[in-house]
Scaffold this motif. Structure first.
Motif, PDB file in Angstrom:
ATOM      1  N   ILE A   1       0.843  -1.195   0.000  1.00  0.00           N
ATOM      2  CA  ILE A   1       0.000   0.000   0.000  1.00  0.00           C
ATOM      3  C   ILE A   1       0.880   1.248   0.000  1.00  0.00           C
ATOM      4  N   HIS A   2       0.680   2.124  -0.959  1.00  0.00           N
ATOM      5  CA  HIS A   2       1.469   3.346  -1.074  1.00  0.00           C
ATOM      6  C   HIS A   2       1.074   4.330   0.026  1.00  0.00           C
ATOM      7  N   VAL A   3       2.026   5.185   0.413  1.00  0.00           N
ATOM      8  CA  VAL A   3       1.799   6.097   1.541  1.00  0.00           C
ATOM      9  C   VAL A   3       2.243   7.512   1.182  1.00  0.00           C
ATOM     10  N   MET A   4       1.417   8.479   1.560  1.00  0.00           N
ATOM     11  CA  MET A   4       1.827   9.890   1.535  1.00  0.00           C
ATOM     12  C   MET A   4       1.596  10.462   2.930  1.00  0.00           C
ATOM     13  N   VAL A   5       2.636  11.088   3.488  1.00  0.00           N
ATOM     14  CA  VAL A   5       2.555  11.682   4.820  1.00  0.00           C
ATOM     15  C   VAL A   5       2.593  13.193   4.712  1.00  0.00           C
ATOM     16  N   GLU A   6       2.101  13.860   5.749  1.00  0.00           N
ATOM     17  CA  GLU A   6       2.255  15.309   5.822  1.00  0.00           C
ATOM     18  C   GLU A   6       3.680  15.642   6.241  1.00  0.00           C
ATOM     19  N   LYS A   7       4.126  16.808   5.897  1.00  0.00           N
ATOM     20  CA  LYS A   7       5.502  17.203   6.178  1.00  0.00           C
ATOM     21  C   LYS A   7       5.806  17.222   7.672  1.00  0.00           C
ATOM     22  N   PRO A   8       7.065  16.913   8.076  1.00  0.00           N
ATOM     23  CA  PRO A   8       8.115  16.278   7.284  1.00  0.00           C
ATOM     24  C   PRO A   8       7.915  14.762   7.233  1.00  0.00           C
ATOM     25  N   LEU A   9       8.809  14.087   6.523  1.00  0.00           N
ATOM     26  CA  LEU A   9       8.702  12.637   6.346  1.00  0.00           C
ATOM     27  C   LEU A   9       8.674  11.895   7.670  1.00  0.00           C
ATOM     28  N   ALA A  10       9.580  12.243   8.580  1.00  0.00           N
ATOM     29  CA  ALA A  10       9.736  11.490   9.824  1.00  0.00           C
ATOM     30  C   ALA A  10      10.186  12.402  10.949  1.00  0.00           C
ATOM     31  N   VAL A  11      10.070  11.890  12.173  1.00  0.00           N
ATOM     32  CA  VAL A  11      10.382  12.683  13.360  1.00  0.00           C
ATOM     33  C   VAL A  11      11.880  12.780  13.610  1.00  0.00           C
ATOM     34  N   ASN A  12      12.646  11.827  13.082  1.00  0.00           N
ATOM     35  CA  ASN A  12      14.099  11.865  13.232  1.00  0.00           C
ATOM     36  C   ASN A  12      14.750  10.991  12.162  1.00  0.00           C
ATOM     37  N   ARG A  13      16.074  11.018  12.152  1.00  0.00           N
ATOM     38  CA  ARG A  13      16.826  10.299  11.121  1.00  0.00           C
ATOM     39  C   ARG A  13      16.625   8.791  11.217  1.00  0.00           C
ATOM     40  N   GLU A  14      16.576   8.272  12.429  1.00  0.00           N
ATOM     41  CA  GLU A  14      16.396   6.834  12.622  1.00  0.00           C
ATOM     42  C   GLU A  14      15.072   6.354  12.035  1.00  0.00           C
ATOM     43  N   HIS A  15      13.992   7.088  12.314  1.00  0.00           N
ATOM     44  CA  HIS A  15      12.691   6.740  11.750  1.00  0.00           C
ATOM     45  C   HIS A  15      12.720   6.811  10.226  1.00  0.00           C
ATOM     46  N   ALA A  16      13.331   7.872   9.694  1.00  0.00           N
ATOM     47  CA  ALA A  16      13.373   8.058   8.240  1.00  0.00           C
ATOM     48  C   ALA A  16      14.095   6.902   7.557  1.00  0.00           C
ATOM     49  N   GLU A  17      15.217   6.495   8.100  1.00  0.00           N
ATOM     50  CA  GLU A  17      15.987   5.400   7.499  1.00  0.00           C
ATOM     51  C   GLU A  17      15.185   4.107   7.493  1.00  0.00           C
ATOM     52  N   ALA A  18      14.461   3.834   8.582  1.00  0.00           N
ATOM     53  CA  ALA A  18      13.638   2.624   8.642  1.00  0.00           C
ATOM     54  C   ALA A  18      12.507   2.679   7.614  1.00  0.00           C
ATOM     55  N   MET A  19      11.904   3.851   7.452  1.00  0.00           N
ATOM     56  CA  MET A  19      10.813   4.018   6.494  1.00  0.00           C
ATOM     57  C   MET A  19      11.305   3.851   5.060  1.00  0.00           C
ATOM     58  N   VAL A  20      12.478   4.405   4.769  1.00  0.00           N
ATOM     59  CA  VAL A  20      13.052   4.281   3.422  1.00  0.00           C
ATOM     60  C   VAL A  20      13.317   2.822   3.088  1.00  0.00           C
ATOM     61  N   LYS A  21      13.879   2.079   4.040  1.00  0.00           N
ATOM     62  CA  LYS A  21      14.171   0.656   3.813  1.00  0.00           C
ATOM     63  C   LYS A  21      12.898  -0.131   3.535  1.00  0.00           C
ATOM     64  N   LEU A  22      11.838   0.168   4.281  1.00  0.00           N
ATOM     65  CA  LEU A  22      10.571  -0.519   4.074  1.00  0.00           C
ATOM     66  C   LEU A  22       9.982  -0.198   2.702  1.00  0.00           C
ATOM     67  N   ALA A  23      10.023   1.078   2.320  1.00  0.00           N
ATOM     68  CA  ALA A  23       9.485   1.485   1.022  1.00  0.00           C
ATOM     69  C   ALA A  23      10.243   0.828  -0.120  1.00  0.00           C
ATOM     70  N   GLN A  24      11.554   0.778  -0.002  1.00  0.00           N
ATOM     71  CA  GLN A  24      12.368   0.174  -1.051  1.00  0.00           C
ATOM     72  C   GLN A  24      12.180  -1.336  -1.111  1.00  0.00           C
ATOM     73  N   LYS A  25      12.122  -1.976   0.047  1.00  0.00           N
ATOM     74  CA  LYS A  25      11.964  -3.430   0.101  1.00  0.00           C
ATOM     75  C   LYS A  25      10.648  -3.873  -0.514  1.00  0.00           C
ATOM     76  N   HIS A  26       9.581  -3.151  -0.207  1.00  0.00           N
ATOM     77  CA  HIS A  26       8.251  -3.560  -0.655  1.00  0.00           C
ATOM     78  C   HIS A  26       7.778  -2.807  -1.901  1.00  0.00           C
ATOM     79  N   LYS A  27       8.677  -1.982  -2.446  1.00  0.00           N
ATOM     80  CA  LYS A  27       8.431  -1.293  -3.713  1.00  0.00           C
ATOM     81  C   LYS A  27       7.148  -0.465  -3.696  1.00  0.00           C
ATOM     82  N   ILE A  28       6.989   0.336  -2.640  1.00  0.00           N
ATOM     83  CA  ILE A  28       5.850   1.256  -2.589  1.00  0.00           C
ATOM     84  C   ILE A  28       6.341   2.685  -2.796  1.00  0.00           C
ATOM     85  N   GLN A  29       5.432   3.554  -3.184  1.00  0.00           N
ATOM     86  CA  GLN A  29       5.711   4.982  -3.230  1.00  0.00           C
ATOM     87  C   GLN A  29       5.529   5.549  -1.816  1.00  0.00           C
TER      88      GLN A  29
END
Length: 364
Positions: A110-138
């Motif tokens: 399931i594709h996701v769009m969030v309101e700004k900013p992407l994440a609350v900190n760098r650690e959260h952002a990195e985890a989210m990027v890995k999940l998006a890339q692994k499961h090929k979602i936008q």
């Protein structure tokens, strides 16, 4: 003749498939920006199939206000997804909860769009990027300033026409009187003014706009250093977070100064871009101030340039989201893209560290 009829039927069928609205779920109602999707005129391109909000009273209040069926409500994102099978989800909860939304949606495709900013900190952002890339979602991030015609025109002048030469300094102003002063809801304020759930105050709420625009103008380049100063000018109103922030970014041949405030007498979202051969000043209006020259002519006049409104799907976050999902737009390194917004969170994370320590943060 028969083959022609079959072709026509197939063509009509394919057009109908393409015209099907995006099946969209909503995660959370605590972000006041949720009004954007709830109040959106029915263009036929998006269908809200379900809303997930633990606070039933809040959900029912909003559904009633916008004359939407109470049957859309589910107490959790998992329950909403199981019942409605959305293609995409828009997150309108706290920044801290964005990671959880992606953790639930990404494995299901399931594709996701969030309101700004992407994440609350760098650690959260990195985890989210890995999940998006692994499961090929936008995984997109929505900023109000993405949809300003002036920003798109300035980018075209700079990157396609080289009208200003290389960028040397960018100054961004984003602020207002303060979220409580302008009447944000208590549900929104409960996490917007919390250092854990939002990551900070004005430094995050408004600092993210400048970080987003500068990273986009620099085509994803990470700054060399991040320096930030914050203040609590109104500690009685915002006891847990900053209400005034200035962030300075350095690059090999450029600087950015990002001014973020909950103390200004008027709402303001504008950007000044200075290059070797001129400058542009942009805001939400359909006008842009431009001054160009080779430096030899000191009195080169400033001109007011009238702009054309952006056309669909580039003028609306939800139309844009649908076009990306359908493959009509590739969001690489644009204002909403994952590539740009991962760097934005890295900048904000460093800015918070800098403000706490009183030192510039060098990005390695």
């Amino acid at each position: 003749m028969k083959s022609l009829s079959v072709f026509v039927l197939l063509l009509i069928g394919s057009l109908l498939v393409e015209a099907k609205p995006l099946r969209l779920g909503i995660a959370g109602f605590t972000h006041d920006h949720v009004h954007q999707i709830l109040s959106r005129p029915d263009k036929g391109d998006v269908e809200i199939v379900g809303v997930a909000e633990p606070n039933r009273d809040l959900a029912m209040r909003y559904l009633k206000r916008y004359k939407l069926s109470e049957k859309l409500w589910y107490p959790s994102l998992e329950a909403m997804i199981a019942a409605t099978q959305p293609e995409a989800v828009c997150a309108f909860n706290s920044i801290y909860e964005h990671k959880q939304v992606v953790e639930i949606c990404a494995p299901k495709g399931i594709h996701v769009m969030v309101e700004k900013p992407l994440a609350v900190n760098r650690e959260h952002a990195e985890a989210m990027v890995k999940l998006a890339q692994k499961h090929k979602i936008q995984l997109l991030t929505n900023f109000e300033t993405t949809w300003y015609a002036s920003h798109q025109e300035a980018y075209r002048m700079i990157k396609e026409q080289n009208a200003l030469g290389e960028i040397r300094k960018v100054v961004v102003h984003d602020g207002h009187k303060g979220p409580r002063e302008i009447g944000c809801s208590e549900d929104f304020l409960s996490w917007l003014t919390d250092p854990v759930m939002n990551g900070g105050g004005a430094i995050i709420d408004f600092g993210c706009y400048g970080a987003n625009l500068m990273t986009w103008l620099m085509q994803g380049e990470r700054p060399l250093s991040v320096t930030a100063i914050t203040q609590q000018i109104k500690p009685a109103v915002y006891p847990k977070v900053d209400d005034e922030a200035t962030i300075i970014l350095t690059y090999p041949h450029a600087q950015a100064v990002i001014q973020a405030s909950w103390n200004w007498p008027f709402d303001r979202k504008d950007i000044e871009i200075y290059g070797q051969k001129g400058y542009v000043v942009c805001d939400k209006t359909l006008q842009m101030r431009v001054r160009q020259g080779d430096g030899a002519q000191r009195d080169a006049p400033e001109k007011l340039q009238t702009l054309t409104p952006l056309s669909a799907p580039y003028n609306d976050p939800f139309s844009y989201f649908g076009a990306v999902i359908k493959g009509e737009i590739t969001p690489k390194k644009d204002l909403s893209s994952l590539e740009i917004n991962q760097v934005v969170v890295e900048i904000l994370d460093a800015a918070v560290q800098s403000a706490k320590t009183g030192k510039s943060i060098i990005l390695k």
